[in-house]
Design an enzyme around this catalytic site. Structure first.
Site, PDB file in Angstrom:
ATOM      1  N   SER A 109      34.187   9.253  70.307  1.00 20.02           N
ATOM      2  CA  SER A 109      35.617   9.024  70.565  1.00 20.02           C
ATOM      3  C   SER A 109      35.940   7.964  71.606  1.00 20.02           C
ATOM      4  O   SER A 109      37.023   7.385  71.582  1.00 20.02           O
ATOM      5  CB  SER A 109      36.285  10.345  70.951  1.00 20.02           C
ATOM      6  OG  SER A 109      35.648  10.906  72.082  1.00 20.02           O
TER       7      SER A 109
ATOM      8  N   ASP B 169      39.445  26.774  74.778  1.00 21.75           N
ATOM      9  CA  ASP B 169      40.747  27.293  74.340  1.00 21.75           C
ATOM     10  C   ASP B 169      40.969  27.058  72.844  1.00 21.75           C
ATOM     11  O   ASP B 169      41.575  27.882  72.166  1.00 21.75           O
ATOM     12  CB  ASP B 169      41.883  26.646  75.136  1.00 21.75           C
ATOM     13  CG  ASP B 169      41.908  25.150  74.937  1.00 21.75           C
ATOM     14  OD1 ASP B 169      40.994  24.472  75.453  1.00 21.75           O
ATOM     15  OD2 ASP B 169      42.815  24.641  74.254  1.00 21.75           O
TER      16      ASP B 169
ATOM     17  N   LYS C 163      42.385   6.341  71.168  1.00 25.36           N
ATOM     18  CA  LYS C 163      43.784   6.577  71.532  1.00 25.36           C
ATOM     19  C   LYS C 163      44.697   5.400  71.196  1.00 25.36           C
ATOM     20  O   LYS C 163      45.895   5.570  71.030  1.00 25.36           O
ATOM     21  CB  LYS C 163      43.904   6.906  73.025  1.00 25.36           C
ATOM     22  CG  LYS C 163      43.305   8.255  73.419  1.00 25.36           C
ATOM     23  CD  LYS C 163      44.344   9.315  73.522  1.00 25.36           C
ATOM     24  CE  LYS C 163      43.881  10.679  73.967  1.00 25.36           C
ATOM     25  NZ  LYS C 163      42.522  10.907  74.347  1.00 25.36           N
TER      26      LYS C 163
ATOM     27  N   GLU D 205      34.539  21.153  71.411  1.00 20.09           N
ATOM     28  CA  GLU D 205      35.145  21.075  72.742  1.00 20.09           C
ATOM     29  C   GLU D 205      34.141  21.500  73.807  1.00 20.09           C
ATOM     30  O   GLU D 205      33.091  22.062  73.500  1.00 20.09           O
ATOM     31  CB  GLU D 205      36.431  21.894  72.802  1.00 20.09           C
ATOM     32  CG  GLU D 205      36.221  23.374  72.606  1.00 20.09           C
ATOM     33  CD  GLU D 205      37.531  24.136  72.506  1.00 20.09           C
ATOM     34  OE1 GLU D 205      38.595  23.581  72.803  1.00 20.09           O
ATOM     35  OE2 GLU D 205      37.474  25.312  72.121  1.00 20.09           O
TER      36      GLU D 205
ATOM     37  N   SER E 229      46.181  10.151  82.992  1.00 23.33           N
ATOM     38  CA  SER E 229      45.363   9.350  83.906  1.00 23.33           C
ATOM     39  C   SER E 229      44.183   8.807  83.116  1.00 23.33           C
ATOM     40  O   SER E 229      43.281   8.208  83.644  1.00 23.33           O
ATOM     41  CB  SER E 229      44.879  10.206  85.070  1.00 23.33           C
ATOM     42  OG  SER E 229      44.264  11.364  84.570  1.00 23.33           O
TER      43      SER E 229
ATOM     44  N   GLY F  77      35.768  24.959  78.492  1.00 21.64           N
ATOM     45  CA  GLY F  77      37.184  25.012  78.137  1.00 21.64           C
ATOM     46  C   GLY F  77      37.355  25.218  76.656  1.00 21.64           C
ATOM     47  O   GLY F  77      37.793  24.322  75.943  1.00 21.64           O
TER      48      GLY F  77
END
Ligand SMILES: *Cc1c(COP(=O)(O)O)cnc(C)c1O
Length: 320
Positions: A305, A211, A54, A205, A79, A209
């Site tokens: 990651s 999606d 990130k 993923e 968070s 989840g």
């Protein structure tokens, strides 16, 4: 978004972050290669500054601020790893940073964000909407809101992880990338499509989840409730308006991994490779293991990651 970011934006990002982000190591293991029957190259963003990729996207985005934006500051809601990435990038660039975090965020994460100089604003997860708080702060004080994935400069920065991997190892047959909101995956896909056109690109993923998988297969962004999974970095509810079209165009498929598989990978990476990887960081490797039969004799890249996991939690997951 009328114009999607391109590989040129990833190249420009790589110049901006140079000397600030670590060029993380690409690690190999004979044990892994023997177990997989393939050559596996791990791009280790668990060794990135703040412990996750990130930092790349956050630093790239903040580097492009005008003098006016710099003065007014940046606001982010997170968070997790994005909070620390924004706080550290802002400190390096001399930009005031406000981070909106839930009242029940782990004390260690709040302390880490404050330690990087971020001004933490707390909110109640059950009664307040963090996006609204972020937008209100941005409007009232002229701050610029930088989201954790759905932003052209953020995803271009994330793509530098794959760009460096291809620079270091040349052609790959397949690349496995963790998927939350798709900043990492879309950026890496831009790099892969330009640098290794024949490489298959997989987003991975949490099973609970999926999606992204549903969106990829239906051609429309699917929204889900916050999934229950140990992969807290990928508990996103929907892909982004900027990330989704790139994923749709450039990615070959979206796969999933169960929490049990993530724990197995965490344990393997710790025991065999001496690396602390957070559950979300194991998604790519978990999916590569599922595809072992198809990957025989291939060269594959796996993006690890991040490595931010509380040690007590790490220990309890490994012994659960
Ligand atoms: C944020 C994050 C992800 C997911 O990244 P997206 O860009 O939201 O898809 C994966 N792993 C880690 C460690 C993260 O911090």
């Amino acid at each position: 978004m009328n114009q999607l970011p391109t590989f040129d934006d990833v190249v420009a990002a790589s110049k901006r972050i140079e000397g600030h982000a670590h060029r993380t190591p690409v690690v190999t293991s004979r044990t892994v290669d023997e177990a997989m029957g393939a050559q596996v190259f791990f791009k280790c963003e668990n060794f990135q500054r703040v412990g996750a990729f990130k930092f790349r996207g956050a630093f790239n985005a903040l580097s492009k601020f005008s003098a006016e934006q710099k003065r007014a500051g940046v606001v982010a809601f997170s968070s997790g790893n994005h909070a620390q990435a924004i706080a550290l990038s802002a400190r390096i660039l001399g930009i005031p940073a406000t981070i909106v975090m839930p009242e029940d965020a782990p004390a260690a994460k709040v302390a880490a964000t404050e330690g990087y100089g971020g001004n933490v604003v707390r909110y109640d997860r059950y009664t307040e909407d963090r996006e609204q708080i972020g937008r209100d702060l941005a409007e009232k004080h002229g701050m610029t809101l930088i989201p954790s994935y759905d932003h052209p400069d953020v995803l271009a920065g994330q793509g530098t992880a794959a760009m460096e991997l291809f620079e270091d190892v040349d052609e790959l047959d397949a690349l496995f990338v963790c998927l939350g909101g798709g900043g990492l995956l879309s950026g890496c896909a831009l790099a892969a499509r330009a640098m290794a056109p024949d490489c298959r690109i997989y987003g991975v993923e949490p099973e609970a989840g999926n999606d992204g998988q549903q969106s990829f297969r239906s051609g429309q962004i699917v929204h889900i409730d916050t999934p229950k999974t140990i992969a807290d970095g990928a508990q996103t509810q929907y892909l982004g308006k900027v990330t989704f079209p790139i994923i749709q165009r450039d990615v070959d498929d979206i796969l999933t991994a169960s929490d049990g598989e993530l724990v197995e990978c965490m344990s393997f990476l710790a025991e065999r490779m001496k690396m602390v990887v957070e559950p979300t960081g194991c998604l790519g490797f978990a999916a590569a293991r599922q595809m072992k039969a198809e990957l025989q004799g291939k060269r594959i890249g796996v993006i690890i990651s991040g490595g931010n996991v509380d040690m007590a939690r790490f220990a309890s997951l490994l012994t659960s």
